[in-house]
Design a protein around this motif. Structure first.
Motif, short mmCIF file in Angstrom:
data_model
loop_
_atom_site.label_atom_id
_atom_site.label_comp_id
_atom_site.label_asym_id
_atom_site.label_seq_id
_atom_site.Cartn_x
_atom_site.Cartn_y
_atom_site.Cartn_z
N GLU A 185 0.82 -1.21 0.00
CA GLU A 185 0.00 0.00 0.00
C GLU A 185 0.86 1.27 0.00
O GLU A 185 0.53 2.25 -0.66
CB GLU A 185 -0.93 -0.01 1.21
N ALA A 186 1.99 1.25 0.72
CA ALA A 186 2.76 2.48 0.91
C ALA A 186 3.89 2.66 -0.09
O ALA A 186 4.27 3.78 -0.39
CB ALA A 186 3.33 2.51 2.34
N VAL A 187 4.43 1.55 -0.60
CA VAL A 187 5.59 1.65 -1.53
C VAL A 187 5.24 0.96 -2.85
O VAL A 187 5.14 1.61 -3.89
CB VAL A 187 6.87 1.02 -0.91
N GLY A 188 5.11 -0.33 -2.83
CA GLY A 188 4.60 -1.06 -3.99
C GLY A 188 5.63 -1.47 -5.04
O GLY A 188 5.31 -2.29 -5.89
N SER A 189 6.84 -0.93 -5.01
CA SER A 189 7.79 -1.24 -6.09
C SER A 189 8.24 -2.71 -6.03
O SER A 189 8.73 -3.20 -5.00
CB SER A 189 9.02 -0.34 -5.96
N TYR A 190 8.11 -3.41 -7.17
CA TYR A 190 8.56 -4.79 -7.26
C TYR A 190 10.08 -4.85 -7.14
O TYR A 190 10.63 -5.68 -6.41
CB TYR A 190 8.10 -5.39 -8.59
N TRP A 191 10.78 -3.96 -7.84
CA TRP A 191 12.23 -4.07 -7.91
C TRP A 191 12.91 -3.75 -6.58
O TRP A 191 13.93 -4.35 -6.23
CB TRP A 191 12.79 -3.22 -9.07
N ILE A 192 12.35 -2.81 -5.84
CA ILE A 192 12.94 -2.53 -4.51
C ILE A 192 12.76 -3.76 -3.61
O ILE A 192 13.66 -4.16 -2.86
CB ILE A 192 12.30 -1.27 -3.87
N ARG A 193 11.59 -4.39 -3.72
CA ARG A 193 11.32 -5.60 -2.91
C ARG A 193 12.32 -6.71 -3.26
O ARG A 193 12.87 -7.38 -2.38
CB ARG A 193 9.87 -6.03 -3.16
N ILE A 194 12.58 -6.88 -4.56
CA ILE A 194 13.48 -7.96 -5.01
C ILE A 194 14.94 -7.63 -4.67
O ILE A 194 15.69 -8.50 -4.21
CB ILE A 194 13.29 -8.19 -6.54
N PHE A 195 15.31 -6.39 -4.86
CA PHE A 195 16.68 -5.97 -4.53
C PHE A 195 16.94 -6.25 -3.04
O PHE A 195 18.00 -6.78 -2.66
CB PHE A 195 16.85 -4.48 -4.85
N ALA A 196 15.96 -5.90 -2.21
CA ALA A 196 16.12 -6.13 -0.76
C ALA A 196 16.25 -7.62 -0.47
O ALA A 196 17.05 -8.03 0.38
CB ALA A 196 14.93 -5.54 0.00
N MET A 197 15.49 -8.45 -1.16
CA MET A 197 15.56 -9.90 -0.90
C MET A 197 16.93 -10.46 -1.28
O MET A 197 17.49 -11.28 -0.54
CB MET A 197 14.43 -10.63 -1.65
N ILE A 198 17.48 -10.02 -2.41
CA ILE A 198 18.80 -10.52 -2.82
C ILE A 198 19.85 -10.10 -1.78
O ILE A 198 20.66 -10.90 -1.31
CB ILE A 198 19.16 -10.00 -4.24
N ASN A 199 19.76 -8.84 -1.40
CA ASN A 199 20.66 -8.28 -0.41
C ASN A 199 20.58 -9.06 0.92
O ASN A 199 21.59 -9.47 1.50
CB ASN A 199 20.21 -6.82 -0.22
N ILE A 200 19.35 -9.28 1.35
CA ILE A 200 19.12 -9.93 2.65
C ILE A 200 19.54 -11.40 2.62
O ILE A 200 20.06 -11.93 3.60
CB ILE A 200 17.64 -9.76 3.06
N THR A 201 19.32 -12.05 1.48
CA THR A 201 19.71 -13.47 1.38
C THR A 201 21.21 -13.60 1.65
O THR A 201 21.65 -14.48 2.40
CB THR A 201 19.36 -14.01 -0.01
N ILE A 202 21.98 -12.69 1.07
CA ILE A 202 23.44 -12.75 1.26
C ILE A 202 23.80 -12.33 2.70
O ILE A 202 24.50 -13.04 3.42
CB ILE A 202 24.16 -11.85 0.23
N MET A 203 23.26 -11.19 3.12
CA MET A 203 23.66 -10.63 4.42
C MET A 203 23.21 -11.50 5.60
O MET A 203 23.97 -11.71 6.54
CB MET A 203 23.07 -9.22 4.60
N PHE A 204 21.97 -11.96 5.53
CA PHE A 204 21.41 -12.73 6.64
C PHE A 204 22.13 -14.08 6.77
O PHE A 204 22.49 -14.51 7.87
CB PHE A 204 19.91 -12.91 6.42
N THR A 205 22.38 -14.72 5.62
CA THR A 205 23.07 -16.01 5.65
C THR A 205 24.50 -15.82 6.16
O THR A 205 24.98 -16.58 7.02
CB THR A 205 23.10 -16.62 4.22
N ALA A 206 25.18 -14.78 5.64
CA ALA A 206 26.57 -14.55 6.03
C ALA A 206 26.67 -14.21 7.52
O ALA A 206 27.53 -14.71 8.24
CB ALA A 206 27.17 -13.42 5.19
N ARG A 207 25.76 -13.37 7.98
CA ARG A 207 25.80 -12.93 9.37
C ARG A 207 25.51 -14.07 10.33
O ARG A 207 26.19 -14.25 11.34
CB ARG A 207 24.79 -11.80 9.57
N THR A 208 24.50 -14.86 9.99
CA THR A 208 24.15 -16.00 10.86
C THR A 208 25.32 -16.98 10.91
O THR A 208 25.70 -17.46 11.98
CB THR A 208 22.87 -16.69 10.34
#
Ligand SMILES: [Fe+2]
Ligand SMILES: [Fe+2]
Length: 281
Positions: A185-208
């Motif tokens: 509702e507030a943002v809606g951008s597909y690409w920002i959502r996907i960019f964040a997921m790619i980023n988080i997949t790397i960062m979250f896995t590496a950090r854990t």
């Protein structure tokens, strides 16, 4: 377009703030409380360490977009989401005290993550922080599904901690779409959502993994073949983490994805039936 059926399910979900107090008897807990297994116990410890501050970050990200939401039902769900995440942070802090007592730097890590959270809120645009929250909520939702449905995911856990992880998994399931619905509702951008997921997949896995390595190293377990054999089974041997999660993970990349495309409401009904006498906040 987001699946309207899933959006309808999302609006139907009640998100109560439950008052929980597990009151762990920390002295009675074995260090390797998860199946007497160093790899699995330290993996869950590394996750728990990140929860209190991570969940504060989720609350901030959703709160920062609240004023753009007009749907009263979603506003009500936001309140439940915030109550639930606050309570998770509180109970996981108790768990993290246990990690301190067995010699892991859990509190030190939490203090670092607090500074990082405050810094990120200043420098990263709010819409990106919300996209990061959606990505991490997807991770927690698909892992929660495993905790609740795959007996091997909790087999051998100390009973006190098993209840903590199951309760957390239920509430992650209940509120899995709140940040996502706010984002749509507030943002809606597909690409920002996907960019964040790619980023988080790397960062979250590496950090854990990094945190877990520190714990294992402190224990003198890091270079033992048995630790890595257990890790390999945990990740790859069916129904291990990767074979169980990858399909649900990949779904997030669809343009029309909605968290309630994975309809697991029956798990909520079942848990609520078994735990009907909780207090609300
Ligand atoms: Fe949580
Ligand atoms: Fe959550």
């Amino acid at each position: 377009m987001i699946n309207p059926h899933s959006k309808r399910i999302s609006a139907e979900i009640n998100i109560p703030g439950r008052k929980m107090d597990f009151g762990f008897n920390l002295a009675a807990l074995p260090k390797y409380w998860y199946g007497n297994d160093a790899f699995k116990s330290t993996y869950m410890g590394a996750l728990s360490c990140q929860f209190p501050e991570g969940e504060r970050m989720f609350m901030d990200a959703v709160r920062d977009h609240q004023d753009k939401i007009s749907d009263p039902r979603l506003l009500e769900q936001i309140k439940g989401f915030i109550k639930q995440e606050a309570m998770h942070g509180h109970e996981h802090s108790q768990f993290n005290k246990f990690l301190d007592t067995v010699g892991y730097p859990a509190s030190k890590y939490e203090a670092f993550q607090k500074k990082e959270r405050i810094w990120m809120r200043k420098v990263i645009p709010a819409k990106h922080m919300l996209a990061v929250t959606c990505a991490l909520e997807h991770f927690t939702a698909i892992m929660a599904h495993q905790v609740l449905t795959n007996p091997e995911a909790t087999e051998g856990m100390d009973e006190q901690f098993k209840e903590l992880w199951k309760w957390h998994a239920i509430e992650e399931t209940e509120h899995k779409a709140v940040a996502f619905d706010v984002y749509q509702e507030a943002v809606g951008s597909y690409w920002i959502r996907i960019f964040a997921m790619i980023n988080i997949t790397i960062m979250f896995t590496a950090r854990t993994s990094f945190l877990q390595m520190i714990f294992l190293w402190k224990d003198g377990q890091l270079f033992k073949p048995s630790t890595w054999f257990s890790g390999f089974k945990f990740y790859f041997k069916k129904p291990g983490m990767v074979p169980s999660l990858w399909r649900d993970y990949i779904d997030y990349f669809r343009r029309d994805f909605h968290p309630w495309d994975h309809d697991n409401r029956e798990l909520l009904d079942q848990w609520n039936e078994e735990h009907s006498n909780f207090k609300t906040i």
